[in-house]
Design a protein around this motif. Sequence first.
Motif, PDB file in Angstrom:
ATOM      1  N   UNK A  73       0.809  -1.220   0.000  1.00 53.49           N
ATOM      2  CA  UNK A  73       0.000   0.000   0.000  1.00 53.49           C
ATOM      3  C   UNK A  73       0.837   1.263   0.000  1.00 53.49           C
ATOM      4  N   UNK A  74       1.970   1.234  -0.731  1.00 54.40           N
ATOM      5  CA  UNK A  74       2.874   2.382  -0.770  1.00 54.40           C
ATOM      6  C   UNK A  74       3.157   2.784  -2.216  1.00 54.40           C
ATOM      7  N   UNK A  75       3.755   3.943  -2.380  1.00 61.88           N
ATOM      8  CA  UNK A  75       4.138   4.452  -3.696  1.00 61.88           C
ATOM      9  C   UNK A  75       5.215   3.561  -4.307  1.00 61.88           C
ATOM     10  N   UNK A  76       5.137   3.360  -5.601  1.00 63.55           N
ATOM     11  CA  UNK A  76       6.162   2.601  -6.310  1.00 63.55           C
ATOM     12  C   UNK A  76       6.658   3.419  -7.490  1.00 63.55           C
ATOM     13  N   UNK A  77       7.947   3.274  -7.778  1.00 61.57           N
ATOM     14  CA  UNK A  77       8.520   3.992  -8.914  1.00 61.57           C
ATOM     15  C   UNK A  77       9.797   3.293  -9.353  1.00 61.57           C
ATOM     16  N   UNK A  78      10.357   3.788 -10.448  1.00 60.79           N
ATOM     17  CA  UNK A  78      11.616   3.228 -10.949  1.00 60.79           C
ATOM     18  C   UNK A  78      12.820   3.809 -10.223  1.00 60.79           C
ATOM     19  N   UNK A  79      12.638   4.904  -9.539  1.00 60.41           N
ATOM     20  CA  UNK A  79      13.748   5.543  -8.828  1.00 60.41           C
ATOM     21  C   UNK A  79      13.235   6.526  -7.805  1.00 60.41           C
ATOM     22  N   UNK A  80      14.144   7.063  -7.018  1.00 62.92           N
ATOM     23  CA  UNK A  80      13.768   7.968  -5.942  1.00 62.92           C
ATOM     24  C   UNK A  80      13.061   9.216  -6.439  1.00 62.92           C
ATOM     25  N   UNK A  81      13.409   9.688  -7.627  1.00 62.65           N
ATOM     26  CA  UNK A  81      12.789  10.916  -8.150  1.00 62.65           C
ATOM     27  C   UNK A  81      11.299  10.746  -8.411  1.00 62.65           C
ATOM     28  N   UNK A  82      10.820   9.515  -8.476  1.00 63.34           N
ATOM     29  CA  UNK A  82       9.398   9.271  -8.701  1.00 63.34           C
ATOM     30  C   UNK A  82       8.572   9.208  -7.433  1.00 63.34           C
ATOM     31  N   UNK A  83       9.177   9.500  -6.295  1.00 60.87           N
ATOM     32  CA  UNK A  83       8.467   9.421  -5.014  1.00 60.87           C
ATOM     33  C   UNK A  83       7.836  10.749  -4.634  1.00 60.87           C
ATOM     34  N   UNK A  84       6.829  10.668  -3.777  1.00 63.03           N
ATOM     35  CA  UNK A  84       6.102  11.857  -3.346  1.00 63.03           C
ATOM     36  C   UNK A  84       6.781  12.608  -2.208  1.00 63.03           C
ATOM     37  N   UNK A  85       7.521  11.884  -1.370  1.00 65.47           N
ATOM     38  CA  UNK A  85       8.157  12.547  -0.239  1.00 65.47           C
ATOM     39  C   UNK A  85       9.588  12.065  -0.067  1.00 65.47           C
ATOM     40  N   UNK A  86      10.361  12.891   0.622  1.00 64.21           N
ATOM     41  CA  UNK A  86      11.754  12.567   0.870  1.00 64.21           C
ATOM     42  C   UNK A  86      11.823  11.681   2.109  1.00 64.21           C
ATOM     43  N   UNK A  87      12.372  10.492   1.968  1.00 67.25           N
ATOM     44  CA  UNK A  87      12.479   9.612   3.142  1.00 67.25           C
ATOM     45  C   UNK A  87      13.664  10.015   4.006  1.00 67.25           C
ATOM     46  N   UNK A  88      13.567   9.732   5.289  1.00 69.11           N
ATOM     47  CA  UNK A  88      14.717   9.951   6.165  1.00 69.11           C
ATOM     48  C   UNK A  88      15.756   8.868   5.940  1.00 69.11           C
TER      49      UNK A  88
END
Length: 156
Positions: free
Chosen positions: A52-67
């Motif tokens: 139930x989380x965002x998926x993408x091919x790389x970090x730039x495709x994410x909605x928020x910056x992870x710690x």
Amino acid sequence: MIPPESRCVVVLGCGYWGSVVARKLHAKPGVSVTGVCDPDLDRARVLGAELGVTSSQGLSGLDEIPAMVVIATPPQSGRVRQVENALGFGARFVRVEKPLALSVKDANLIRAAANRAGAKVVVGHTPLFSEAIPIILDRVGEVSSMLFHRAIPDGV
């Protein structure tokens, strides 16, 4: 141990081991896996849907910056670039599944990137495949839980 300030985690790599890591973190109270990334977008989408989380091919495709970013990709997939990307994306903690790098030069580049970013990069190692575990269990008998801890002095 996951530092308290890094409870928002993204897993980079959705293959066998990355999926195991993502599921374990997702099930851990107080940890929020907010995304999974894999160059194979279909594989990322399957795991992302499961958790139930965002998926993408790389970090730039994410909605928020992870710690924290956990890198669970094959070692030959460009660990230096992946660590630099995670740090450049804003992660304060990066956990790289062993091995950290395939050469001393790459390990030094990773250390330099962490120092420049003022961030922590650690190597993840599980005792899952350790030859010692079955021996210990044989000698001790039934064990309800086992804690594996290794202390490394600062600066090493």
